[in-house]
Design a protein around this motif. Structure first.
Motif, PDB file in Angstrom:
ATOM      1  N   ALA A  33     116.050  44.355  40.234  1.00  0.00           N
ATOM      2  CA  ALA A  33     117.170  44.609  41.136  1.00  0.00           C
ATOM      3  C   ALA A  33     118.489  44.299  40.565  1.00  0.00           C
ATOM      4  O   ALA A  33     118.912  43.553  39.493  1.00  0.00           O
ATOM      5  CB  ALA A  33     117.018  43.480  42.247  1.00  0.00           C
ATOM      6  N   ILE A  61     120.663  40.073  48.186  1.00  0.00           N
ATOM      7  CA  ILE A  61     119.556  40.821  48.639  1.00  0.00           C
ATOM      8  C   ILE A  61     119.566  40.875  50.173  1.00  0.00           C
ATOM      9  O   ILE A  61     119.325  39.611  50.924  1.00  0.00           O
ATOM     10  CB  ILE A  61     118.184  40.098  48.251  1.00  0.00           C
ATOM     11  CG1 ILE A  61     118.155  40.167  46.581  1.00  0.00           C
ATOM     12  CG2 ILE A  61     116.967  40.923  48.642  1.00  0.00           C
ATOM     13  CD1 ILE A  61     116.896  39.749  45.719  1.00  0.00           C
ATOM     14  N   MET A  64     114.064  43.737  51.503  1.00  0.00           N
ATOM     15  CA  MET A  64     113.262  44.006  50.400  1.00  0.00           C
ATOM     16  C   MET A  64     111.767  44.171  50.821  1.00  0.00           C
ATOM     17  O   MET A  64     111.502  43.707  52.150  1.00  0.00           O
ATOM     18  CB  MET A  64     113.021  42.769  49.328  1.00  0.00           C
ATOM     19  CG  MET A  64     112.947  41.524  49.807  1.00  0.00           C
ATOM     20  SD  MET A  64     112.935  40.158  48.623  1.00  0.00           S
ATOM     21  CE  MET A  64     111.280  40.403  47.749  1.00  0.00           C
ATOM     22  N   VAL A  83     114.113  47.005  47.445  1.00  0.00           N
ATOM     23  CA  VAL A  83     115.163  46.243  47.553  1.00  0.00           C
ATOM     24  C   VAL A  83     116.310  46.691  47.461  1.00  0.00           C
ATOM     25  O   VAL A  83     116.561  47.670  46.933  1.00  0.00           O
ATOM     26  CB  VAL A  83     114.716  45.248  46.088  1.00  0.00           C
ATOM     27  CG1 VAL A  83     114.805  45.980  44.986  1.00  0.00           C
ATOM     28  CG2 VAL A  83     115.758  43.963  46.205  1.00  0.00           C
ATOM     29  N   ASP A  84     117.134  46.129  48.479  1.00  0.00           N
ATOM     30  CA  ASP A  84     118.438  46.465  48.838  1.00  0.00           C
ATOM     31  C   ASP A  84     119.302  45.370  48.561  1.00  0.00           C
ATOM     32  O   ASP A  84     119.314  44.501  48.998  1.00  0.00           O
ATOM     33  CB  ASP A  84     118.699  47.030  50.259  1.00  0.00           C
ATOM     34  CG  ASP A  84     117.602  48.400  50.477  1.00  0.00           C
ATOM     35  OD1 ASP A  84     117.515  49.228  49.574  1.00  0.00           O
ATOM     36  OD2 ASP A  84     116.990  48.413  51.374  1.00  0.00           O
TER      37      ASP A  84
END
Length: 419
Positions: free
Chosen positions: A345, A350, A353, A414-415
């Motif tokens: 990532a 985060i 996810m 995942v962002d």
């Protein structure tokens, strides 16, 4: 029995000993002393400022009574453990052998003296030395620390111009972030390649088409387990990208070649007891080279991977090894082939996810370990040990495994947002 464990962030050995009801003292970097005491109040902790501070180690040994065993699975503490064993007259790896296991120059010199194929190398201390080495060994080159971990401070240098560019950009003097403090007692490791007091390594670049490793468990010079594996891609170019591993099936030709060379290298390094992680490289001509070895399990998910293949409990095996007891590891395999995908990532907070159940719904997936969670500020990928999840699965074959690693890695979502 009283066991002295040398540790930093990884507490698995001391936790394994507590589970076995053993008396344990733990030496950790001073920076982590308070946090480790809060986390494990049932253990006795001692601080140290430098792992290579031998007067400080001797004072510790005099202060801690009745030490029967000294054990570690962290690469930066292996020399200190060897020094303490010699000082206290204990069995296990000596300080001399610990130096050979942790100094890549000494390691490769010993391996070559036993007929183990390695890349040519020299020790350098400046950019001028690297330039001279390129003219002697040929370009491209790899520069790396004599003692390090993962791929920290490791660079491929293509030619004179590339060397000048990297030097101008500060690649060789820029430090590595250490937000956890685990490297705070390790001389030079976070300070950049040119900070190393005894120089650094300049190696011939091997045209690697496949990179392998073999994780082994030894007890008193007896090999108890060897699990040869193949990386998804060579590690030197893998920072920040999807990472993965495939356990080689026993019937594969690569299994035999990787296992034989890894075991020969371990014997050349006079391995006695504990884990050994051995790296090997296959070039475009089909020649297999010994890269390096460490007295520890492989990083990231590799300990879990090898234990799943042979169906043993890492805590039980670690506890036995730390106590000097021969662990019971079956030679039978639970999985003939097993693989892992370790997605990365970018740096940031985060915000979303994939969850574990979502990943376990993929038919081939057998286990998932999430290494972070929503809300955590992730530091990004700075070396080969970074990863946000370990996804274990059974590939259809060795030939299709790399493609399947990429597909399963891509299924992980995942962002992040700026922290």
């Amino acid at each position: 029995m009283a066991v002295l464990v040398l540790s930093s962030l990884n507490s698995i050995v001391e936790e394994a000993l507590v589970l076995k009801g053993e008396d344990v003292d733990v030496v950790v970097p001073n920076k982590l002393l308070d946090s480790r005491r809060r986390r494990n109040p049932e253990m006795r902790f001692h601080g140290i400022s430098r792992w290579n501070g031998y007067a400080e180690l001797e004072a510790l040994a005099n202060r801690i009574p009745n030490i029967n065993q000294v054990f570690t699975v962290e690469e930066q503490t292996v020399r200190a453990a060897g020094f303490l064993r010699d000082l206290l007259g204990l069995s296990g790896q000596s300080h001399r052998d610990a130096l050979a296991m942790t100094d890549k120059h000494l390691m490769k010199e010993r391996a070559r003296s036993h007929g183990i194929p390695t890349a040519g190398h020299v020790v350098a201390r400046s950019v001028e030395d690297v330039r001279d080495a390129g003219d002697e060994l040929g370009w491209p080159l790899v520069v790396k620390p004599r003692s390090g971990m993962g791929t920290m401070n490791t660079f491929k240098v293509n030619d004179h111009n590339d060397l000048e560019r990297l030097y101008r950009e500060g690649a060789f003097t820029t430090g590595i972030p250490d937000p956890t403090g685990r490297l705070s007692a390790s001389e030079g490791l976070v300070d950049g390649l040119f900070s190393y007091k005894f120089g650094f390594m300049v190696e011939q670049f091997i045209d690697v088409v496949e990179e392998y490793f073999c994780d082994m468990v030894w007890h008193d010079g007896e090999l108890l387990m060897a699990v040869p594996c193949r990386y998804l891609t060579p590690l030197i170019g893998n920072i920040g990208k999807l990472y993965g591993v495939t356990v080689l099936p026993e019937g594969a030709e690569e299994f035999r070649r990787v296992r034989e060379l890894a075991v020969a290298a371990a014997r050349a390094l006079n391995v006695q007891s504990g884990y050994v992680h051995c790296e090997l490289m296959l070039d475009s001509r089909g020649d297999l080279y010994f890269g390096e070895a460490g007295n520890r399990p492989g990083g990231r998910e590799i300990l879990a991977l090898s234990s799943k293949v042979h169906d043993w409990d890492p805590m039980e095996v670690l506890g036995c090894l730390a106590m000097g007891i021969r662990p019971d590891i079956s030679s039978e395999r639970t999985y003939e082939i097993l693989a892992s995908a370790v997605p990365q990532a970018p740096a940031g907070r985060i915000v979303a996810m994939s969850d574990r159940d979502e990943l376990l719904s993929i038919p081939e997936v057998v286990d998932v370990v999430l290494k972070t969670e929503v809300g955590v500020v992730h530091g990004g990928s700075h070396n080969s040990a970074d990863g946000v999840a370990y996804i274990f699965f059974t590939p259809q074959s060795l030939e299709t495994s790399n493609k399947e690693i990429e597909e399963i890695g891509a299924a992980f979502r995942v962002d992040v947002e700026p922290a």
